[in-house]
Design a protein around this motif. Structure first.
Motif, PDB file in Angstrom:
ATOM      1  N   TYR A  85      -1.349  13.021  -5.506  1.00 31.17           N
ATOM      2  CA  TYR A  85      -2.240  11.991  -4.955  1.00 31.17           C
ATOM      3  C   TYR A  85      -1.794  10.619  -5.436  1.00 31.17           C
ATOM      4  O   TYR A  85      -1.676   9.673  -4.676  1.00 31.17           O
ATOM      5  CB  TYR A  85      -3.684  12.251  -5.387  1.00 31.17           C
ATOM      6  N   GLN A  86      -1.531  10.533  -6.748  1.00 33.23           N
ATOM      7  CA  GLN A  86      -1.156   9.239  -7.325  1.00 33.23           C
ATOM      8  C   GLN A  86       0.326   9.233  -7.676  1.00 33.23           C
ATOM      9  O   GLN A  86       0.717   9.662  -8.761  1.00 33.23           O
ATOM     10  CB  GLN A  86      -2.039   8.940  -8.549  1.00 33.23           C
ATOM     11  N   VAL A  87       1.129   8.797  -6.738  1.00 33.38           N
ATOM     12  CA  VAL A  87       2.578   8.674  -6.949  1.00 33.38           C
ATOM     13  C   VAL A  87       3.019   7.348  -6.328  1.00 33.38           C
ATOM     14  O   VAL A  87       2.303   6.788  -5.510  1.00 33.38           O
ATOM     15  CB  VAL A  87       3.378   9.830  -6.276  1.00 33.38           C
TER      16      VAL A  87
ATOM     17  N   ILE B 248      -0.071   4.909   3.535  1.00 35.81           N
ATOM     18  CA  ILE B 248      -0.591   5.442   2.267  1.00 35.81           C
ATOM     19  C   ILE B 248      -2.013   5.962   2.454  1.00 35.81           C
ATOM     20  O   ILE B 248      -2.358   7.047   1.975  1.00 35.81           O
ATOM     21  CB  ILE B 248      -0.504   4.383   1.144  1.00 35.81           C
ATOM     22  N   LEU B 249      -2.834   5.207   3.180  1.00 34.80           N
ATOM     23  CA  LEU B 249      -4.210   5.671   3.425  1.00 34.80           C
ATOM     24  C   LEU B 249      -4.188   6.995   4.184  1.00 34.80           C
ATOM     25  O   LEU B 249      -4.953   7.910   3.870  1.00 34.80           O
ATOM     26  CB  LEU B 249      -5.001   4.620   4.210  1.00 34.80           C
ATOM     27  N   SER B 250      -3.297   7.110   5.166  1.00 37.01           N
ATOM     28  CA  SER B 250      -3.208   8.367   5.935  1.00 37.01           C
ATOM     29  C   SER B 250      -2.776   9.513   5.035  1.00 37.01           C
ATOM     30  O   SER B 250      -3.364  10.596   5.076  1.00 37.01           O
ATOM     31  CB  SER B 250      -2.183   8.261   7.063  1.00 37.01           C
ATOM     32  N   ALA B 251      -1.753   9.262   4.223  1.00 41.71           N
ATOM     33  CA  ALA B 251      -1.250  10.329   3.346  1.00 41.71           C
ATOM     34  C   ALA B 251      -2.341  10.778   2.382  1.00 41.71           C
ATOM     35  O   ALA B 251      -2.500  11.980   2.121  1.00 41.71           O
ATOM     36  CB  ALA B 251      -0.028   9.837   2.578  1.00 41.71           C
ATOM     37  N   LYS B 252      -3.110   9.826   1.874  1.00 40.98           N
ATOM     38  CA  LYS B 252      -4.122  10.177   0.877  1.00 40.98           C
ATOM     39  C   LYS B 252      -5.371  10.797   1.497  1.00 40.98           C
ATOM     40  O   LYS B 252      -6.131  11.460   0.795  1.00 40.98           O
ATOM     41  CB  LYS B 252      -4.507   8.933   0.077  1.00 40.98           C
ATOM     42  N   SER B 253      -5.582  10.565   2.789  1.00 41.27           N
ATOM     43  CA  SER B 253      -6.812  11.058   3.406  1.00 41.27           C
ATOM     44  C   SER B 253      -6.860  12.588   3.407  1.00 41.27           C
ATOM     45  O   SER B 253      -7.932  13.176   3.451  1.00 41.27           O
ATOM     46  CB  SER B 253      -6.963  10.512   4.827  1.00 41.27           C
ATOM     47  N   SER B 254      -5.685  13.217   3.360  1.00 44.67           N
ATOM     48  CA  SER B 254      -5.691  14.682   3.367  1.00 44.67           C
ATOM     49  C   SER B 254      -5.595  15.259   1.954  1.00 44.67           C
ATOM     50  O   SER B 254      -5.443  16.467   1.785  1.00 44.67           O
ATOM     51  CB  SER B 254      -4.538  15.203   4.227  1.00 44.67           C
ATOM     52  N   LEU B 255      -5.648  14.395   0.949  1.00 44.81           N
ATOM     53  CA  LEU B 255      -5.582  14.857  -0.443  1.00 44.81           C
ATOM     54  C   LEU B 255      -6.847  14.438  -1.168  1.00 44.81           C
ATOM     55  O   LEU B 255      -7.499  13.463  -0.783  1.00 44.81           O
ATOM     56  CB  LEU B 255      -4.384  14.208  -1.161  1.00 44.81           C
ATOM     57  N   SER B 256      -7.190  15.141  -2.233  1.00 38.83           N
ATOM     58  CA  SER B 256      -8.281  14.631  -3.055  1.00 38.83           C
ATOM     59  C   SER B 256      -7.680  14.044  -4.324  1.00 38.83           C
ATOM     60  O   SER B 256      -6.554  14.383  -4.716  1.00 38.83           O
ATOM     61  CB  SER B 256      -9.300  15.722  -3.373  1.00 38.83           C
TER      62      SER B 256
ATOM     63  N   THR C  31      -8.679  -5.215   0.241  1.00 41.68           N
ATOM     64  CA  THR C  31     -10.042  -5.591  -0.152  1.00 41.68           C
ATOM     65  C   THR C  31     -11.011  -4.414  -0.059  1.00 41.68           C
ATOM     66  O   THR C  31     -11.845  -4.214  -0.937  1.00 41.68           O
ATOM     67  CB  THR C  31     -10.550  -6.739   0.754  1.00 41.68           C
ATOM     68  N   TYR C  32     -10.892  -3.607   1.012  1.00 40.07           N
ATOM     69  CA  TYR C  32     -11.859  -2.527   1.226  1.00 40.07           C
ATOM     70  C   TYR C  32     -11.333  -1.157   0.809  1.00 40.07           C
ATOM     71  O   TYR C  32     -11.955  -0.137   1.086  1.00 40.07           O
ATOM     72  CB  TYR C  32     -12.314  -2.520   2.692  1.00 40.07           C
ATOM     73  N   CYS C  33     -10.167  -1.134   0.181  1.00 36.74           N
ATOM     74  CA  CYS C  33      -9.668   0.163  -0.303  1.00 36.74           C
ATOM     75  C   CYS C  33      -8.916  -0.023  -1.621  1.00 36.74           C
ATOM     76  O   CYS C  33      -7.922   0.651  -1.872  1.00 36.74           O
ATOM     77  CB  CYS C  33      -8.806   0.868   0.733  1.00 36.74           C
ATOM     78  N   GLU C  34      -9.420  -0.930  -2.454  1.00 36.28           N
ATOM     79  CA  GLU C  34      -8.704  -1.231  -3.695  1.00 36.28           C
ATOM     80  C   GLU C  34      -8.749  -0.077  -4.688  1.00 36.28           C
ATOM     81  O   GLU C  34      -7.897   0.021  -5.562  1.00 36.28           O
ATOM     82  CB  GLU C  34      -9.227  -2.525  -4.327  1.00 36.28           C
ATOM     83  N   LYS C  35      -9.710   0.832  -4.531  1.00 35.84           N
ATOM     84  CA  LYS C  35      -9.762   1.983  -5.447  1.00 35.84           C
ATOM     85  C   LYS C  35      -8.727   3.034  -5.056  1.00 35.84           C
ATOM     86  O   LYS C  35      -8.235   3.780  -5.881  1.00 35.84           O
ATOM     87  CB  LYS C  35     -11.154   2.622  -5.405  1.00 35.84           C
ATOM     88  N   GLU C  36      -8.410   3.090  -3.764  1.00 33.44           N
ATOM     89  CA  GLU C  36      -7.487   4.119  -3.266  1.00 33.44           C
ATOM     90  C   GLU C  36      -6.025   3.766  -3.505  1.00 33.44           C
ATOM     91  O   GLU C  36      -5.182   4.642  -3.602  1.00 33.44           O
ATOM     92  CB  GLU C  36      -7.677   4.338  -1.761  1.00 33.44           C
ATOM     93  N   ILE C  37      -5.723   2.465  -3.515  1.00 32.65           N
ATOM     94  CA  ILE C  37      -4.310   2.069  -3.555  1.00 32.65           C
ATOM     95  C   ILE C  37      -4.061   1.097  -4.708  1.00 32.65           C
ATOM     96  O   ILE C  37      -4.659   0.026  -4.775  1.00 32.65           O
ATOM     97  CB  ILE C  37      -3.865   1.439  -2.214  1.00 32.65           C
ATOM     98  N   ILE C  38      -3.186   1.511  -5.614  1.00 38.61           N
ATOM     99  CA  ILE C  38      -2.865   0.674  -6.777  1.00 38.61           C
ATOM    100  C   ILE C  38      -1.555  -0.065  -6.520  1.00 38.61           C
ATOM    101  O   ILE C  38      -0.566   0.541  -6.098  1.00 38.61           O
ATOM    102  CB  ILE C  38      -2.729   1.534  -8.053  1.00 38.61           C
ATOM    103  N   VAL C  39      -1.574  -1.376  -6.789  1.00 40.26           N
ATOM    104  CA  VAL C  39      -0.385  -2.207  -6.590  1.00 40.26           C
ATOM    105  C   VAL C  39       0.030  -2.793  -7.933  1.00 40.26           C
ATOM    106  O   VAL C  39      -0.818  -3.270  -8.692  1.00 40.26           O
ATOM    107  CB  VAL C  39      -0.702  -3.379  -5.626  1.00 40.26           C
ATOM    108  N   VAL C  40       1.325  -2.743  -8.242  1.00 42.69           N
ATOM    109  CA  VAL C  40       1.812  -3.402  -9.454  1.00 42.69           C
ATOM    110  C   VAL C  40       2.963  -4.332  -9.086  1.00 42.69           C
ATOM    111  O   VAL C  40       3.905  -3.933  -8.396  1.00 42.69           O
ATOM    112  CB  VAL C  40       2.270  -2.366 -10.516  1.00 42.69           C
TER     113      VAL C  40
END
Ligand code: ADP
Ligand code: MG
Length: 235
Positions: free
Chosen positions: A89-91, A75-83, A116-125
């Motif tokens: 971005y948010q799916v 997910i971090l890799s996929a998002k790194s190329s998107l803003s 912990t260090y990327c909680e803004k980038e990745i949402i978990v439910v």
């Protein structure tokens, strides 16, 4: 790529430093995970190549992180190329099915530690718990990157279009040896056959034992998987 056989019990997670985001490595250190367990060492490089995985390893061998780490990395890799303002971005990119609410809490805790260090980038439910109104809002508004659920809850959310898995990249069935025996058989089948999933996604089947149920799920969920069977005394 790291060859799995080169990762022995003395290797630390730093052998994966060229494969894993620094934020994941930092969180692993905070969690006190100095070395990958055997199932983690074997699964990680294969998972990061995108292959489906069937892993059988005893209870307590670290299977949760074995699928959570590559999912977070992907997910971090996929998002790194998107803003953040980009469409797509948010799916919801990952779903983790578990047989019980109790297990859903354990998986959620593991993920939150890893994030912990990327909680803004990745949402978990965690959709296995919580009120349905709250959940509906969280799923529809936030489109969480990772959803944890029991099969029955997931199917209900898919049917009501509260959960959209059309951009799914990773599908996990944890405790695959137990999930069908909890009466989730038909729900799991419908999730796979109901037209909710895209054509291509990566699947993980995690289990403590190989049973007929695991074979059934293998046929339903996996395509040319790497099969990791770890012996009791290996880890
Ligand atoms: P399984 O799903 O195979 O039964 P878990 O993923 O629940 O195992 O992990 C069992 C325990 O081991 C958990 O408390 C987890 O935090 C811990 N653990 C997992 N991986 C590591 C690691 N690499 N180093 C230290 N502890 C770990
Ligand atoms: Mg487990």
């Amino acid at each position: 790529m790291v060859e799995a056989h080169l990762v022995d019990s003395k290797s630390t997670f730093s052998v994966f430093s060229h494969l894993l985001d620094a934020r994941i490595l930092r969180s692993l250190a905070d969690m006190g995970f100095a070395r990958p367990t055997l199932v983690q060492a074997k699964a990680l490089p294969i998972a990061l190549e995108g292959r489906d995985i069937l892993a059988r390893a005893r209870t307590g061998s670290g299977k949760t992180a074995a699928y959570c780490i590559p999912i977070v990395q992907k997910i971090l890799s996929a998002k790194s190329s998107l803003s953040a303002s980009d469409e797509g971005y948010q799916v919801t990119r990952a779903i983790i099915l578990v047989p019980t609410r109790e297990l859903s809490e354990q998986v959620t805790t593991c993920l939150h530690s890893l994030l912990t260090y990327c909680e803004k980038e990745i949402i978990v439910v965690n959709s296995a718990t919580g009120s349905s109104t709250h959940l509906q809002r969280a799923l529809l508004a936030d489109k969480p990157d990772i959803v944890i659920s029991t099969p029955s809850r997931a199917l209900g959310l898919l049917q009501s279009k509260t959960l959209n898995l059309s951009s799914l990249e990773s599908f996990v069935i944890d405790e695959a040896d137990l999930i069908l025996s909890y009466g989730h058989d038909e729900d799991v089948r419908q999730i796979f056959t109901g037209g909710y999933l895209p054509k291509v996604y990566q699947s993980f089947l995690m289990s403590a034992t190989m049973t007929d149920d695991v074979e059934t799920l293998k046929g339903l969920a996996l395509r040319s998987p790497a099969i990791l069977k770890l012996e009791e005394d290996e880890d």
